[in-house]
Design a protein around this motif. Structure first.
Motif, PDB file in Angstrom:
ATOM      1  N   PHE A 239       0.833  -1.205   0.000  1.00 46.64           N
ATOM      2  CA  PHE A 239       0.000   0.000   0.000  1.00 46.64           C
ATOM      3  C   PHE A 239       0.870   1.258   0.000  1.00 46.64           C
ATOM      4  N   LYS A 240       1.929   1.256   0.778  1.00 43.75           N
ATOM      5  CA  LYS A 240       2.845   2.405   0.784  1.00 43.75           C
ATOM      6  C   LYS A 240       3.443   2.616  -0.605  1.00 43.75           C
ATOM      7  N   SER A 241       3.809   1.545  -1.286  1.00 40.24           N
ATOM      8  CA  SER A 241       4.371   1.647  -2.624  1.00 40.24           C
ATOM      9  C   SER A 241       3.355   2.231  -3.599  1.00 40.24           C
ATOM     10  N   ILE A 242       2.101   1.786  -3.488  1.00 43.93           N
ATOM     11  CA  ILE A 242       1.028   2.319  -4.334  1.00 43.93           C
ATOM     12  C   ILE A 242       0.850   3.813  -4.094  1.00 43.93           C
ATOM     13  N   ALA A 243       0.814   4.195  -2.820  1.00 42.38           N
ATOM     14  CA  ALA A 243       0.626   5.611  -2.485  1.00 42.38           C
ATOM     15  C   ALA A 243       1.768   6.456  -3.030  1.00 42.38           C
ATOM     16  N   ASP A 244       3.003   5.988  -2.862  1.00 42.16           N
ATOM     17  CA  ASP A 244       4.165   6.735  -3.373  1.00 42.16           C
ATOM     18  C   ASP A 244       4.084   6.877  -4.891  1.00 42.16           C
ATOM     19  N   ASN A 245       3.715   5.805  -5.557  1.00 42.07           N
ATOM     20  CA  ASN A 245       3.614   5.823  -7.007  1.00 42.07           C
ATOM     21  C   ASN A 245       2.552   6.818  -7.468  1.00 42.07           C
ATOM     22  N   PHE A 246       1.378   6.761  -6.851  1.00 38.36           N
ATOM     23  CA  PHE A 246       0.285   7.652  -7.251  1.00 38.36           C
ATOM     24  C   PHE A 246       0.638   9.110  -6.976  1.00 38.36           C
ATOM     25  N   GLU A 247       1.173   9.371  -5.776  1.00 32.64           N
ATOM     26  CA  GLU A 247       1.470  10.755  -5.397  1.00 32.64           C
ATOM     27  C   GLU A 247       2.575  11.360  -6.262  1.00 32.64           C
ATOM     28  N   SER A 248       3.427  10.510  -6.811  1.00 34.54           N
ATOM     29  CA  SER A 248       4.498  11.032  -7.667  1.00 34.54           C
ATOM     30  C   SER A 248       3.980  11.522  -9.014  1.00 34.54           C
ATOM     31  N   LYS A 249       2.742  11.182  -9.331  1.00 33.90           N
ATOM     32  CA  LYS A 249       2.186  11.490 -10.651  1.00 33.90           C
ATOM     33  C   LYS A 249       1.092  12.553 -10.622  1.00 33.90           C
ATOM     34  N   ILE A 250       0.756  13.049  -9.423  1.00 31.93           N
ATOM     35  CA  ILE A 250      -0.245  14.113  -9.325  1.00 31.93           C
ATOM     36  C   ILE A 250       0.308  15.240  -8.467  1.00 31.93           C
ATOM     37  N   ASP A 251      -0.391  16.362  -8.452  1.00 30.77           N
ATOM     38  CA  ASP A 251       0.142  17.543  -7.756  1.00 30.77           C
ATOM     39  C   ASP A 251      -0.558  17.829  -6.434  1.00 30.77           C
ATOM     40  N   TYR A 252      -1.173  16.811  -5.839  1.00 26.35           N
ATOM     41  CA  TYR A 252      -1.767  16.977  -4.509  1.00 26.35           C
ATOM     42  C   TYR A 252      -1.675  15.640  -3.784  1.00 26.35           C
ATOM     43  N   LYS A 253      -1.955  15.645  -2.487  1.00 25.71           N
ATOM     44  CA  LYS A 253      -1.786  14.430  -1.680  1.00 25.71           C
ATOM     45  C   LYS A 253      -3.133  13.955  -1.141  1.00 25.71           C
ATOM     46  N   PRO A 254      -3.658  12.844  -1.660  1.00 28.76           N
ATOM     47  CA  PRO A 254      -4.894  12.287  -1.107  1.00 28.76           C
ATOM     48  C   PRO A 254      -4.647  11.696   0.283  1.00 28.76           C
ATOM     49  N   TRP A 255      -5.725  11.552   1.049  1.00 31.38           N
ATOM     50  CA  TRP A 255      -5.629  10.819   2.308  1.00 31.38           C
ATOM     51  C   TRP A 255      -5.365   9.349   2.015  1.00 31.38           C
ATOM     52  N   LEU A 256      -4.756   8.695   2.985  1.00 32.94           N
ATOM     53  CA  LEU A 256      -4.521   7.259   2.904  1.00 32.94           C
ATOM     54  C   LEU A 256      -5.239   6.568   4.060  1.00 32.94           C
ATOM     55  N   HIS A 257      -5.904   5.451   3.764  1.00 34.34           N
ATOM     56  CA  HIS A 257      -6.497   4.659   4.851  1.00 34.34           C
ATOM     57  C   HIS A 257      -6.478   3.175   4.492  1.00 34.34           C
ATOM     58  N   LEU A 258      -6.147   2.386   5.505  1.00 33.62           N
ATOM     59  CA  LEU A 258      -5.941   0.952   5.306  1.00 33.62           C
ATOM     60  C   LEU A 258      -6.547   0.116   6.428  1.00 33.62           C
ATOM     61  N   CYS A 259      -6.528   0.622   7.656  1.00 32.46           N
ATOM     62  CA  CYS A 259      -6.836  -0.200   8.827  1.00 32.46           C
ATOM     63  C   CYS A 259      -8.322  -0.324   9.109  1.00 32.46           C
ATOM     64  N   ASN A 260      -8.737  -1.575   9.323  1.00 33.31           N
ATOM     65  CA  ASN A 260     -10.038  -1.882   9.895  1.00 33.31           C
ATOM     66  C   ASN A 260      -9.882  -1.946  11.415  1.00 33.31           C
ATOM     67  N   THR A 261     -10.896  -2.447  12.137  1.00 31.26           N
ATOM     68  CA  THR A 261     -10.807  -2.478  13.605  1.00 31.26           C
ATOM     69  C   THR A 261      -9.553  -3.195  14.086  1.00 31.26           C
ATOM     70  N   SER A 262      -9.307  -4.403  13.579  1.00 30.69           N
ATOM     71  CA  SER A 262      -8.133  -5.157  14.030  1.00 30.69           C
ATOM     72  C   SER A 262      -6.838  -4.480  13.610  1.00 30.69           C
ATOM     73  N   GLY A 263      -6.856  -3.820  12.462  1.00 31.80           N
ATOM     74  CA  GLY A 263      -5.689  -3.068  12.039  1.00 31.80           C
ATOM     75  C   GLY A 263      -5.399  -1.915  12.983  1.00 31.80           C
ATOM     76  N   VAL A 264      -6.452  -1.231  13.422  1.00 30.52           N
ATOM     77  CA  VAL A 264      -6.289  -0.133  14.386  1.00 30.52           C
ATOM     78  C   VAL A 264      -5.631  -0.648  15.659  1.00 30.52           C
ATOM     79  N   LEU A 265      -6.081  -1.804  16.133  1.00 30.37           N
ATOM     80  CA  LEU A 265      -5.593  -2.338  17.399  1.00 30.37           C
ATOM     81  C   LEU A 265      -4.210  -2.969  17.290  1.00 30.37           C
ATOM     82  N   ASN A 266      -3.886  -3.527  16.124  1.00 28.59           N
ATOM     83  CA  ASN A 266      -2.661  -4.318  16.006  1.00 28.59           C
ATOM     84  C   ASN A 266      -1.543  -3.679  15.187  1.00 28.59           C
ATOM     85  N   TYR A 267      -1.867  -2.684  14.364  1.00 29.07           N
ATOM     86  CA  TYR A 267      -0.856  -2.125  13.457  1.00 29.07           C
ATOM     87  C   TYR A 267      -0.881  -0.590  13.490  1.00 29.07           C
TER      88      TYR A 267
END
Length: 368
Positions: free
Chosen positions: A185-213
């Motif tokens: 996901f980080k690689s995707i975000a870096d790739n996308f952001e390198s090709k546009i002139d603004y920075k979208p929000w990023l979100h990945l975590c569900n409940t367990s992701g919030v608690l564990n990562y």
């Protein structure tokens, strides 16, 4: 709490507040909080849950389908809403009701831009879904050049966020795979952001992701099951409060002689003199047939009463041979003490399935 006189689903809004505050305590103050209220807010009531969470200053909502978002807008909910699985046939109403689509394929992107242009939209908010290993919906990293090329041809839409979905964030045995998803996901975000002139929000975590990562919280987190009181682990379940209590009553008690049968297809045969109680809740109310034949149970006066025979459309029968009870007594299907996790485990399924299955014909009662 008042004793049940009919089948009801009690929704404890103070428990919802507790769960929201607990999950919020796990993220940074600047991290946005998206509440997932699809499937009638996991079987509770999407409008009441949304309105309560709006009072708590939630940042975003997510629903699965456009129709669910329309219900919220009709009820006066104004918080931004992402539609996670929109269909092109609903794009016009989606725009009319200010719902924000998850765009997950080239076809969906092309169709939404076409609709947005036809409705004279400028910078309409969209969210790009990427597949990092769940293999359900989403673009992949190599799609980014064509996505950006398409976005550059039209000012009708603007990407608010990039997101993906973790496949096994609750499973410690899948730590390496989850970390691989985060890396992708980080690689995707870096790739996308390198090709546009603004920075979208990023979100990945569900409940367990919030608690564990915590390293993967990014700009926003998406919590569903945790809001409703389940943390996907015994340890985290202790920190959360199930918001729903499904209860009913004993309609009638039967005395059954040895070798008599109970219910459709004579699926249960008494082993001796027994007593059964009939309860007005069945598979049309969300108690699936899998809970029949002793796989599921209810609680009567603090004792487990196994479901006997087949679950009927509107009724279940339970064995009360060893329980002191009478007609009109309250029956607990699940609550904070005997949670949906316990009941679902008895039938080798998960809490999500039973709480989201509670029929909308079951009366909802809201407790502050």
């Amino acid at each position: 709490m008042p004793k049940a006189q009919e089948t009801v689903l009690e929704i404890d809004l103070s428990a919802l507040t507790h769960n929201f505050n607990y999950l919020k305590s796990k993220i940074q103050p600047q991290t946005k909080f998206l509440a997932v209220i699809k499937a009638f807010a996991y079987g509770s009531d999407s409008v009441e849950v949304a309105k309560h969470l709006e009072k708590l200053n939630v940042d975003y909502f997510a629903v699965a389908y456009a129709k669910e978002g329309v219900v919220l807008r009709d009820a006066g909910v104004t918080t931004p809403i992402i539609v996670l699985h929109p269909q092109p046939i609903n794009f016009e109403i989606l725009i009319d009701r200010c719902l924000e689509p998850s765009i997950y394929s080239a076809n969906v992107l092309n169709e939404f831009i076409k609709t947005a242009e036809a409705k004279n939209q400028k910078h309409y908010p969209i969210h790009l879904k990427f597949n990092t290993g769940l293999n359900r919906l989403g673009f992949i990293n190599s799609d980014i050049p064509s996505i950006v090329s398409k976005l550059n041809t039209s000012a009708s839409v603007k990407v608010v966020s990039l997101f993906s979905h973790l496949a096994a964030s609750e499973d410690n045995n899948e730590l390496n795979f989850t970390e691989l998803q985060i890396k992708r996901f980080k690689s995707i975000a870096d790739n996308f952001e390198s090709k546009i002139d603004y920075k979208p929000w990023l979100h990945l975590c569900n409940t367990s992701g919030v608690l564990n990562y915590p390293e993967a919280h990014f700009d926003m987190v998406r919590c569903g099951i945790g809001l409703y009181g389940f943390g996907n682990s015994v340890e985290e379940d202790k920190n959360l409060k199930p918001i729903a209590c499904l209860k009913s009553v004993i309609s009638q008690i039967h005395k059954i002689d040895k070798d008599e049968t109970v219910g459709y297809n004579r699926a249960y045969t008494s082993k001796g003199f027994e007593k059964s109680a009939t309860i007005p809740i069945g598979h049309a109310d969300g108690i699936n047939r899998i809970y029949g034949k002793g796989n599921g149970f209810v609680i009567i006066n603090g004792e487990k009463a196994p479901i006997i025979g087949n679950v009927c459309m509107d009724m279940i029968m339970v064995n009360i041979s060893d329980i002191e009870c009478k007609e009109g007594d309250e029956v607990i299907i699940f609550n904070s003490d005997y949670s949906a996790s316990h009941l679902s485990a008895s039938a080798k399924t998960i809490s999500y399935e039973i709480i989201t299955a509670v029929s909308q014909r079951v009366k909802r009662v809201f407790l502050e």
